[in-house]
Design a protein around this motif. Structure first.
Motif, PDB file in Angstrom:
ATOM      1  N   ASP A 197       0.788  -1.229   0.000  1.00  0.00           N
ATOM      2  CA  ASP A 197       0.000   0.000   0.000  1.00  0.00           C
ATOM      3  C   ASP A 197       0.825   1.287   0.000  1.00  0.00           C
ATOM      4  O   ASP A 197       0.310   2.344  -0.318  1.00  0.00           O
ATOM      5  CB  ASP A 197      -1.012   0.004   1.150  1.00  0.00           C
ATOM      6  N   LYS A 198       2.111   1.196   0.370  1.00  0.00           N
ATOM      7  CA  LYS A 198       2.981   2.376   0.295  1.00  0.00           C
ATOM      8  C   LYS A 198       4.419   1.938   0.106  1.00  0.00           C
ATOM      9  O   LYS A 198       4.774   0.795   0.397  1.00  0.00           O
ATOM     10  CB  LYS A 198       2.805   3.290   1.504  1.00  0.00           C
TER      11      LYS A 198
ATOM     12  N   TYR B 113      10.401   2.482   1.638  1.00  0.00           N
ATOM     13  CA  TYR B 113      11.156   3.457   2.436  1.00  0.00           C
ATOM     14  C   TYR B 113      10.247   4.210   3.399  1.00  0.00           C
ATOM     15  O   TYR B 113      10.660   4.552   4.516  1.00  0.00           O
ATOM     16  CB  TYR B 113      11.972   4.415   1.551  1.00  0.00           C
ATOM     17  N   ILE B 114       8.995   4.416   3.022  1.00  0.00           N
ATOM     18  CA  ILE B 114       8.045   5.083   3.921  1.00  0.00           C
ATOM     19  C   ILE B 114       7.675   4.138   5.062  1.00  0.00           C
ATOM     20  O   ILE B 114       7.585   4.550   6.225  1.00  0.00           O
ATOM     21  CB  ILE B 114       6.806   5.571   3.157  1.00  0.00           C
ATOM     22  N   GLN B 115       7.488   2.858   4.743  1.00  0.00           N
ATOM     23  CA  GLN B 115       7.204   1.880   5.791  1.00  0.00           C
ATOM     24  C   GLN B 115       8.373   1.776   6.770  1.00  0.00           C
ATOM     25  O   GLN B 115       8.181   1.628   7.976  1.00  0.00           O
ATOM     26  CB  GLN B 115       6.892   0.519   5.171  1.00  0.00           C
ATOM     27  N   MET B 116       9.591   1.894   6.242  1.00  0.00           N
ATOM     28  CA  MET B 116      10.777   1.866   7.105  1.00  0.00           C
ATOM     29  C   MET B 116      10.815   3.095   8.009  1.00  0.00           C
ATOM     30  O   MET B 116      11.089   2.971   9.212  1.00  0.00           O
ATOM     31  CB  MET B 116      12.046   1.823   6.254  1.00  0.00           C
ATOM     32  N   SER B 117      10.539   4.257   7.452  1.00  0.00           N
ATOM     33  CA  SER B 117      10.550   5.468   8.275  1.00  0.00           C
ATOM     34  C   SER B 117       9.419   5.426   9.301  1.00  0.00           C
ATOM     35  O   SER B 117       9.597   5.850  10.439  1.00  0.00           O
ATOM     36  CB  SER B 117      10.506   6.734   7.421  1.00  0.00           C
TER      37      SER B 117
END
Length: 121
Positions: A6-7, A10-14
């Protein structure tokens, strides 16, 4: 870590690093894992981890001490909490209220369920 579609990763990591800050794993001025360490830990490409760290740096959640690594910016927890609360109220709460209305669930029902969950802890 299991990633979703869904995203971007790198956003999931942040998001994960922010959750670690919120939960107290990392506090103000604590050193966080290096880009490489975090990439290895989460089994992702180093470039993906770089993007996550760059995003968090832009948002002033973390800062870089040249030669020493990345650290949590003082006040980052408060900043993350404020942003997450705002997003929850804007994005999730309206859908929750819509579902409550459809299912005829009152605020009192929710309060009672919340109390019962708190007593389990």
């Amino acid at each position: 870590m299991t990633f979703t579609n869904d995203k971007p990763i790198y956003i999931q990591m942040s998001d994960r690093l922010c959750e670690e800050i919120l939960s107290g794993v990392y506090k103000d001025d604590d050193r966080i894992p290096s880009v490489r360490e975090y990439a290895v830990l989460l089994e992702v490409n180093t470039n993906t981890a770089v993007k996550a760290y760059e995003q968090l740096s832009r948002e002033e959640v973390i800062y870089n001490k040249r030669g020493l690594g990345y650290f949590v910016t003082p006040g980052a927890r408060k900043q993350i909490l404020k942003a997450r609360k705002k997003a929850f109220m804007k994005e999730r709460l309206p859908e929750l209220f819509r579902q409550m209305q459809l299912l005829d669930i009152s605020i009192e029902d929710v309060a009672e369920a919340y109390k019962s969950l708190q007593s389990v802890k």
